[in-house]
Design an enzyme around this catalytic site. Structure first.
Site, mmCIF file in Angstrom:
data_model
loop_
_atom_site.group_PDB
_atom_site.id
_atom_site.type_symbol
_atom_site.label_atom_id
_atom_site.label_comp_id
_atom_site.label_asym_id
_atom_site.label_seq_id
_atom_site.Cartn_x
_atom_site.Cartn_y
_atom_site.Cartn_z
ATOM 1 N N HIS A 101 0.845 -1.198 0.000
ATOM 2 C CA HIS A 101 0.000 0.000 0.000
ATOM 3 C C HIS A 101 0.876 1.243 0.000
ATOM 4 O O HIS A 101 1.966 1.245 0.572
ATOM 5 C CB HIS A 101 -0.935 0.015 1.207
ATOM 6 C CG HIS A 101 -0.231 -0.264 2.504
ATOM 7 N ND1 HIS A 101 0.109 -1.542 2.904
ATOM 8 C CD2 HIS A 101 0.239 0.565 3.465
ATOM 9 C CE1 HIS A 101 0.737 -1.492 4.063
ATOM 10 N NE2 HIS A 101 0.847 -0.217 4.433
ATOM 11 N N HIS A 103 0.876 5.046 1.295
ATOM 12 C CA HIS A 103 0.213 6.035 2.158
ATOM 13 C C HIS A 103 0.276 7.399 1.465
ATOM 14 O O HIS A 103 1.340 7.808 1.005
ATOM 15 C CB HIS A 103 0.973 6.198 3.478
ATOM 16 C CG HIS A 103 0.988 4.996 4.367
ATOM 17 N ND1 HIS A 103 0.133 4.860 5.441
ATOM 18 C CD2 HIS A 103 1.773 3.886 4.356
ATOM 19 C CE1 HIS A 103 0.406 3.715 6.066
ATOM 20 N NE2 HIS A 103 1.391 3.109 5.433
HETATM 21 P P1 AMP Z 1 1.969 -0.043 7.312
HETATM 22 O O1 AMP Z 1 2.469 0.153 8.712
HETATM 23 O O2 AMP Z 1 2.676 0.775 6.287
HETATM 24 O O3 AMP Z 1 1.879 -1.511 6.954
HETATM 25 O O4 AMP Z 1 0.507 0.561 7.319
HETATM 26 C C1 AMP Z 1 -0.634 -0.181 7.551
HETATM 27 C C2 AMP Z 1 -1.732 0.822 7.750
HETATM 28 O O5 AMP Z 1 -2.967 0.154 7.584
HETATM 29 C C3 AMP Z 1 -1.757 1.462 9.148
HETATM 30 O O6 AMP Z 1 -1.573 2.861 9.015
HETATM 31 C C4 AMP Z 1 -3.137 1.095 9.683
HETATM 32 O O7 AMP Z 1 -3.749 2.146 10.370
HETATM 33 C C5 AMP Z 1 -3.907 0.769 8.410
HETATM 34 N N1 AMP Z 1 -4.994 -0.187 8.571
HETATM 35 C C6 AMP Z 1 -4.935 -1.416 9.153
HETATM 36 N N2 AMP Z 1 -6.138 -2.014 9.087
HETATM 37 C C7 AMP Z 1 -6.964 -1.138 8.442
HETATM 38 C C8 AMP Z 1 -8.340 -1.170 8.067
HETATM 39 N N3 AMP Z 1 -9.119 -2.242 8.334
HETATM 40 N N4 AMP Z 1 -8.855 -0.107 7.438
HETATM 41 C C9 AMP Z 1 -8.081 0.974 7.158
HETATM 42 N N5 AMP Z 1 -6.787 1.054 7.487
HETATM 43 C C10 AMP Z 1 -6.236 0.016 8.119
#
Ligand code: AMP
Ligand code: ZN
Length: 144
Positions: A101, A103
Site C-alpha cells: 500500500h 500512504h
Molecule cells: P503499514 O504500517 O505501512 O503496513 O501501514 C498499515 C496501515 O494500515 C496502518 O496505518 C493502519 O492504520 C492501516 N490499517 C490497518 N487495518 C486497516 C483497516 N481495516 N482499514 C483501514 N486502514 C487500516
C-alpha cells in the site's frame, strides 16, 4: 500468507468496511483507519502483492497512475501545506499490513499533524567515487 485472510484483500472484496476515496479496475483507495493526519489515504492494488519486491511492473504502473489525481483531490479538499507519499516494505521498515500500500499523508502546520520522519542528512560524507561504487553494486543486480 493466505490471501483469504489478508485484511486489505477483505476490504477489496467488501468483507470488511472501508471509507472509499477512489476505485478503478485494478486499484482501490480508502482512508487509513489511523488517520495520522486528516485525509490520510491508502492506495492498494486489488491484486494481492505482499510488498514492493513482489509487485509486477504493470501492477506497479496501475497502482501509481491514479495517485496524482487522488493527491490533487486531497489538496483541494483540505488545503494541506504539503503531502508525503510513504510505502513501508517488511517489518524492519515498519510494514504492519502485508498487502502493499502507498500512504498519502497530507501535512498541516501545528498539532493536527501527527507525522514525522527522522531524516539525518550526510551531505558531503560521500564523494562521487564512493557514490559510484554504491551505484555499481546495486546496478549489478538489476536484471537478476
Ligand atoms: P503499514 O504500517 O505501512 O503496513 O501501514 C498499515 C496501515 O494500515 C496502518 O496505518 C493502519 O492504520 C492501516 N490499517 C490497518 N487495518 C486497516 C483497516 N481495516 N482499514 C483501514 N486502514 C487500516
Ligand atoms: Zn491482500
Amino acid at each position: 500468507m493466505n490471501h483469504d485472510d489478508c485484511v486489505f484483500c477483505k476490504i477489496v472484496r467488501g468483507e470488511l468496511p472501508s471509507a472509499k476515496v477512489y476505485e478503478d479496475e485494478s486499484v482501490y483507495a480508502f482512508l487509513d483507519i489511523s488517520q495520522v493526519t486528516e485525509g490520510h489515504t491508502l492506495v492498494i492494488p486489488k491484486m494481492h502483492a505482499t510488498d514492493i519486491y513482489e509487485l509486477p511492473e504493470d501492477v506497479a504502473g496501475n497502482l501509481f497512475r491514479p495517485i496524482p489525481k487522488i493527491a490533487r483531490a486531497i489538496k483541494r479538499a483540505y488545503r494541506p501545506i504539503g503531502i508525503n507519499l510513504l510505502n513501508n516494505n517488511e517489518a524492519g521498515a515498519g510494514q504492519t499490513v502485508f498487502h502493499i500500500h502507498i500512504h498519502i499523508i497530507p501535512r498541516y502546520s501545528g498539532i493536527s499533524d501527527g507525522f514525522n520522519v527522522k531524516w539525518v542528512r550526510r551531505d558531503g560524507e560521500y564523494d562521487y567515487d564512493r557514490l559510484g561504487q554504491i551505484a555499481e553494486r546495486i546496478a549489478k543486480h538489476m536484471n537478476e
